[in-house]
Motif scaffolding. Structure first.
Motif, PDB file in Angstrom:
ATOM      1  N   GLU A   1      25.252  28.148   9.865  1.00  0.00           N
ATOM      2  CA  GLU A   1      26.604  28.700   9.647  1.00  0.00           C
ATOM      3  C   GLU A   1      27.054  28.441   8.212  1.00  0.00           C
ATOM      4  O   GLU A   1      27.643  29.303   7.564  1.00  0.00           O
ATOM      5  CB  GLU A   1      27.605  28.068  10.632  1.00  0.00           C
ATOM      6  N   GLN A   2      26.732  27.249   7.724  1.00  0.00           N
ATOM      7  CA  GLN A   2      27.096  26.913   6.354  1.00  0.00           C
ATOM      8  C   GLN A   2      26.358  27.820   5.370  1.00  0.00           C
ATOM      9  O   GLN A   2      26.906  28.237   4.354  1.00  0.00           O
ATOM     10  CB  GLN A   2      26.741  25.442   6.085  1.00  0.00           C
TER      11      GLN A   2
ATOM     12  N   VAL B   1      25.441  30.883   5.929  1.00  0.00           N
ATOM     13  CA  VAL B   1      26.107  32.188   5.946  1.00  0.00           C
ATOM     14  C   VAL B   1      27.290  32.173   4.977  1.00  0.00           C
ATOM     15  O   VAL B   1      27.457  33.083   4.145  1.00  0.00           O
ATOM     16  CB  VAL B   1      26.591  32.529   7.380  1.00  0.00           C
ATOM     17  N   ARG B   2      28.086  31.104   5.050  1.00  0.00           N
ATOM     18  CA  ARG B   2      29.253  31.012   4.154  1.00  0.00           C
ATOM     19  C   ARG B   2      28.804  30.954   2.695  1.00  0.00           C
ATOM     20  O   ARG B   2      29.403  31.561   1.821  1.00  0.00           O
ATOM     21  CB  ARG B   2      30.070  29.761   4.502  1.00  0.00           C
ATOM     22  N   THR B   3      27.697  30.221   2.467  1.00  0.00           N
ATOM     23  CA  THR B   3      27.200  30.111   1.090  1.00  0.00           C
ATOM     24  C   THR B   3      26.812  31.477   0.536  1.00  0.00           C
ATOM     25  O   THR B   3      27.173  31.833  -0.591  1.00  0.00           O
ATOM     26  CB  THR B   3      25.981  29.173   1.056  1.00  0.00           C
TER      27      THR B   3
ATOM     28  N   ARG C   1      27.791  34.412   1.475  1.00  0.00           N
ATOM     29  CA  ARG C   1      28.989  35.234   1.261  1.00  0.00           C
ATOM     30  C   ARG C   1      29.698  34.811  -0.025  1.00  0.00           C
ATOM     31  O   ARG C   1      30.178  35.661  -0.789  1.00  0.00           O
ATOM     32  CB  ARG C   1      29.934  35.095   2.447  1.00  0.00           C
ATOM     33  N   GLU C   2      29.725  33.511  -0.262  1.00  0.00           N
ATOM     34  CA  GLU C   2      30.381  33.001  -1.469  1.00  0.00           C
ATOM     35  C   GLU C   2      29.649  33.492  -2.728  1.00  0.00           C
ATOM     36  O   GLU C   2      30.270  33.900  -3.706  1.00  0.00           O
ATOM     37  CB  GLU C   2      30.415  31.459  -1.411  1.00  0.00           C
TER      38      GLU C   2
ATOM     39  N   THR D   1      30.579  36.975  -3.349  1.00  0.00           N
ATOM     40  CA  THR D   1      31.920  37.050  -3.915  1.00  0.00           C
ATOM     41  C   THR D   1      31.894  36.763  -5.414  1.00  0.00           C
ATOM     42  O   THR D   1      32.632  37.350  -6.191  1.00  0.00           O
ATOM     43  CB  THR D   1      32.844  36.021  -3.238  1.00  0.00           C
TER      44      THR D   1
ATOM     45  N   GLN E   1      25.094  38.892   9.714  1.00  0.00           N
ATOM     46  CA  GLN E   1      26.356  38.328   9.220  1.00  0.00           C
ATOM     47  C   GLN E   1      26.519  38.486   7.713  1.00  0.00           C
ATOM     48  O   GLN E   1      27.602  38.265   7.187  1.00  0.00           O
ATOM     49  CB  GLN E   1      26.431  36.835   9.577  1.00  0.00           C
ATOM     50  N   VAL E   2      25.433  38.813   7.012  1.00  0.00           N
ATOM     51  CA  VAL E   2      25.537  38.886   5.551  1.00  0.00           C
ATOM     52  C   VAL E   2      25.074  40.219   4.959  1.00  0.00           C
ATOM     53  O   VAL E   2      25.461  40.560   3.838  1.00  0.00           O
ATOM     54  CB  VAL E   2      24.724  37.745   4.876  1.00  0.00           C
TER      55      VAL E   2
END
Lengths: 615, 227
Positions: B170-171, B173-175, B177-178, B181, B198-199
């Protein structure tokens, strides 16, 4: 000085010997550290490292009268570093992707070229260096005089160790070097330019070797023999300390130098090598990767895939039989020099085939095969001259001395692999050479043994030629036959995948040890035949260059072919005969030829041909 | 910005990739989907230059790079994160980051250790730890952080979710996405569909070294489940 039991040494002389050891350790450490550093990053064992040491010595001796000692030392080291950078950029850089064996061979070719260059530039005489101005006196330590310069050296080694530590641990360059040592491909993918890094590492390693040589000049004369002496010492240090570990090199240099110092101090200088050998043996049994070394990562599954060694076709067998028959007819046409040359070729063909037996199918890259050749030769000479044994029996029993050597050395060697094995075999060969070279009373020392002639019925060139032909053809046929026996297949299985071979119940080490001894037997037989054909034997017969001759023969003919080593031997001996009769600096010529071959055919001559004709 | 066409690659006699063609556009996350042995890793290695392609072209910002050395490709701003992480285990976290460091690059986010420790707080707490003493998840973070130190414009990620605990995934995935961005282009190899969807902005399905389908992740989903 006579032999003095240890407990009769006074406390002060023990101290002095201890200090002597520390002083010698410094120079040895510099060489070994450079060797270790270069290996770590480039994965190349630089055989020419002792030659760089020698170059440093000669340059410092040559520069000292003009610039003074204290300027000549750093300048000599820098000159050697520049030379090292040049060698890396023009030569070694092209070989990083080549098989390990060819890399080793290329650096050995450099040994030959540098040796002849030194001979050409400074002549064959030993050169005495100057004393160090300002440090040419002695101080009193525990009532005994001790040279000031040696005190300086004692401090110099740890100083360099500290500087290297700082460089590797505290600078970006050092961090890059450590990263590349571990995974140079990944470092490259992160944007690290390896070319520049490799050149700088090689230059630093060369600098250390040159410096090690230059600082020695007030203590010992520069000689043309020092290169191989130093490289085998450095190999011992690196094997004992652990390849790639700088602190390990320091520790091992101390250990080895102290052993030497005490053996000399006690008046047992001749057993130094034996003690050194025992220490190395103990270390390798307890810690196979050296005092501070780590086990190299084992490659899973098959390594480099070798094509299976095909059974020779009927046509090939007929051709081989025809060749043997043709050789048997030669004496009808010629009885002169041709027979002498052919006898040499046959002897070295057997030598090369026995080396190929462990190198090709066995995968054991021996850099000291001449030890067994030489033991056979000396065995023959000693049995005949000292033992009073008839020549025929001497010929039969002489190879057993080689077997004995192979049993002992092989036991250690098969515990290692790759470059470790290459270094250890070389160190053993150098030790054997030193024993023969130094044991004047028994082996005749540097003069060797003379008067080793065959019995009268074999004394004509023709008769001896037939003896050699029959023995070598029979022995080669046997060696080849064994490659296709279950033993031969098990040996190849162990080479291709030690893990899998182990898993199906093959004792890989035992197989390799047996192969080592078997090859040693036939190398010894070749040596015995050689001794009787020449009538004399000298330490040159088992010196390191002879081992490398064997490697060149095998590689020339093709390491993964069956009959290649025979043709390689023929070509090499013929070439050597032609070159050494017409050129003064024949070593340099042989070296240049080897370098040329390695550069033009980085995959080996046969690899090149195979690729060429497979398309 | 990263276009691959006609890519063929082989290890010795084993031909692995056959005429692959795909692209990753600026600022998007493109995913190569494929099972084990499909040739995903080989594709990324061919782009970074570790594997020399037999044929084909790789263009980065319109410039052919397939003939360059890995270090030259990396210095153009292509970051590579290998599947097996390949952390320098003898080096500390900070030293690992130092190996990846390159000068700031125009048009690419600029990373410093401090900024990376915001993205990966765990790493910030173990700056002097040796790579050998880190957990798999921590190593995975470090290997991404190390590559980001080169301030890349595009990053090649080889199965970053493999072998990681669900929380860490999960982390990850956030990475990713970051990173997107921040303006980075991401080329991702995956076989975990749940992770990829998810990405991913764009997806390609690879099987036995050949392209089987392309489109949005939902469009190729069926093809992927068939291979």
């Amino acid at each position: 000085m006579g032999s003095v039991p240890f407990f009769f040494m006074s406390a002060s002389s023990i101290l002095i010997q201890f200090l002597n050891g520390l002083a010698s350790a410094s120079s040895l450490f510099l060489v070994a550290a450079g060797l270790s550093l270069i290996f770590g990053v480039t994965r190349i064992i630089n055989f020419a490292h002792g030659s760089l040491f020698m170059l440093g010595m000669y340059l410092a001796v040559a520069l000292a009268p003009m610039l003074g000692f204290w300027w000549s030392v750093p300048l000599a080291a820098l000159a050697v570093a520049a030379f090292g950078a040049l060698v890396e950029a023009t030569l070694l850089r092209r070989l990083y992707a080549a098989p390990e064996l060819l890399q080793l061979l290329a650096t050995f070719a450099l040994v030959l070229v540098i040796k002849d260059f030194t001979l050409w530039a400074w002549g064959p005489e030993d050169l005495l260096g100057p004393r160090a101005p300002g440090m040419d006196g002695a101080v009193r330590i525990a009532g005994l005089r001790y040279p000031e310069y040696d005190l300086f050296l004692i401090g110099f080694g740890p100083l360099v160790l500290g500087a290297l530590w700082f460089l590797l641990r505290r600078t970006r360059w050092g961090t890059l070097v450590r990263a590349a040592t571990q995974d140079r491909e990944m470092a490259g993918a992160l944007g690290v330019n390896q070319r520049w890094l490799f050149t700088s590492v090689f230059a630093l390693g060369a600098l250390l070797a040159g410096l090690g040589g230059a600082v020695q000049i007030p203590r010992e004369p520069a000689t043309l023999f020092i290169d191989l002496q130093i490289i085998s010492d450095a190999f011992v240090v690196v094997v004992v300390g652990g390849l790639g570990s700088i602190p390990g090199a320091f520790l091992a240099a101390l250990l080895i130098a102290e052993i030497k110092s005490f053996c000399i101090g006690l008046g047992y200088s001749k057993i130094t090598l034996v003690v050194e050998f025992i220490v190395m043996a103990v270390v390798l049994i307890v810690r196979p990767w050296g005092l501070l070394g780590r086990m190299p990562a084992q490659t899973r599954g098959p390594g480099a895939l070798e094509l299976p060694l095909a059974l020779p076709s009927r046509n090939a067998l007929v051709a081989l039989g025809g060749t043997a028959l043709a050789l048997a007819l030669v004496p009808l046409l010629s009885a002169g020099y041709t027979l002498v040359l052919l006898t040499d070729i046959l002897v070295f063909a057997l030598f090369a085939v026995s080396l190929h037996f462990i190198m090709g199918p066995g995968g054991l890259h021996s850099f000291g095969h001449a030890a067994y050749f030489g033991l056979g030769a000396y065995g023959a000479g000693l049995l005949l001259l000292k033992g009073g044994v008839p020549m025929e029996l001497a010929l039969v029993f002489a190879p057993l001395l080689a077997v004995l050597g192979a049993l002992v050395f092989g036991w250690f060697c098969v515990r290692l692999s790759g470059v470790y094995l290459a270094m250890l075999t070389l160190a053993f060969a150098q030790i054997t050479w030193s024993v023969m070279f130094q044991w004047d009373a028994f082996t005749g020392g540097s003069n060797g043994l003379i008067g080793i002639w065959p019995s009268s019925w074999l004394s004509s060139k023709t008769a001896y030629y037939y003896l050699t032909l029959a023995t070598c053809v029979g022995a080669i046929a046997l060696l080849w036959r064994v490659l296709y026996s279950p033993f031969g297949y098990a040996l190849r299985a162990g080479r291709d995948s030690p893990l899998r071979a182990d898993a199906i119940g093959i004792d890989v080490r035992a197989q390799q040890w047996a192969a080592f001894v078997f090859a040693g037997l036939f190398a010894g037989l070749a040596g015995a035949l050689f001794a009787f054909s020449k009538g004399s034997i000298s330490p040159e017969a088992l010196a390191v260059p002879r081992s490398v001759d064997g490697l060149v023969m095998v590689l020339l003919g093709g390491i993964q072919t069956l009959t290649g080593p025979v043709w390689g031997a023929a070509l090499f001996i013929w070439l050597q005969d032609v070159v050494s009769r017409s050129v003064d600096y024949w070593r340099a010529v042989i070296g240049a030829v080897v370098l040329f071959l390695v550069l033009v055919f980085p995959q080996g001559v046969t690899g090149f041909l195979r690729e060429r004709f497979a398309r | 910005m990263l276009e691959v066409s006609g890519l063929n690659a082989a290890y010795g006699r084993a031909h692995i990739l056959f005429d692959l063609a795909f692209e990753a556009r600026a600022g998007e996350v493109a995913v190569l989907l494929g099972r084990n042995g499909a040739g995903k890793s080989t594709t990324l290695k061919s782009i970074i230059g570790i594997v020399r392609p037999l044929a084909g072209e790789v263009h980065f910002f319109g410039r052919p790079i397939q003939h360059l050395q890995p270090y030259q490709i990396a210095r153009l701003g292509v970051g590579y994160v290998p599947e097996d992480r390949r952390i320098f285990t003898d080096l500390t976290v900070m030293e690992n980051l130092e190996i990846g460091r390159q000068p700031p690059r125009e048009g690419a986010p600029r990373w410093t250790p401090a900024k990376l420790f915001e993205l990966f707080p765990n790493l910030g707490r173990m700056q002097d730890r040796l790579g050998a003493r880190m957990s798999g998840g921590e190593q995975q973070m470090l290997t991404i952080a190390r590559t980001l130190m080169g301030n890349p414009r595009a990053i090649l990620l080889d199965e970053p979710s493999e072998g990681l605990a669900p929380v860490i995934v999960e982390q990850m995935v956030r990475t990713i996405r970051e990173l997107k961005t921040q303006g980075l282009t991401v080329l991702l190899c995956e076989q975990n569909l749940h992770f990829a969807r998810q990405v991913a902005d764009r997806a390609y399905v690879i099987e036995k070294g050949q392209l089987r389908g392309s489109g949005t992740l939902d469009e190729v989903r069926e093809e992927y489940q068939q291979v």
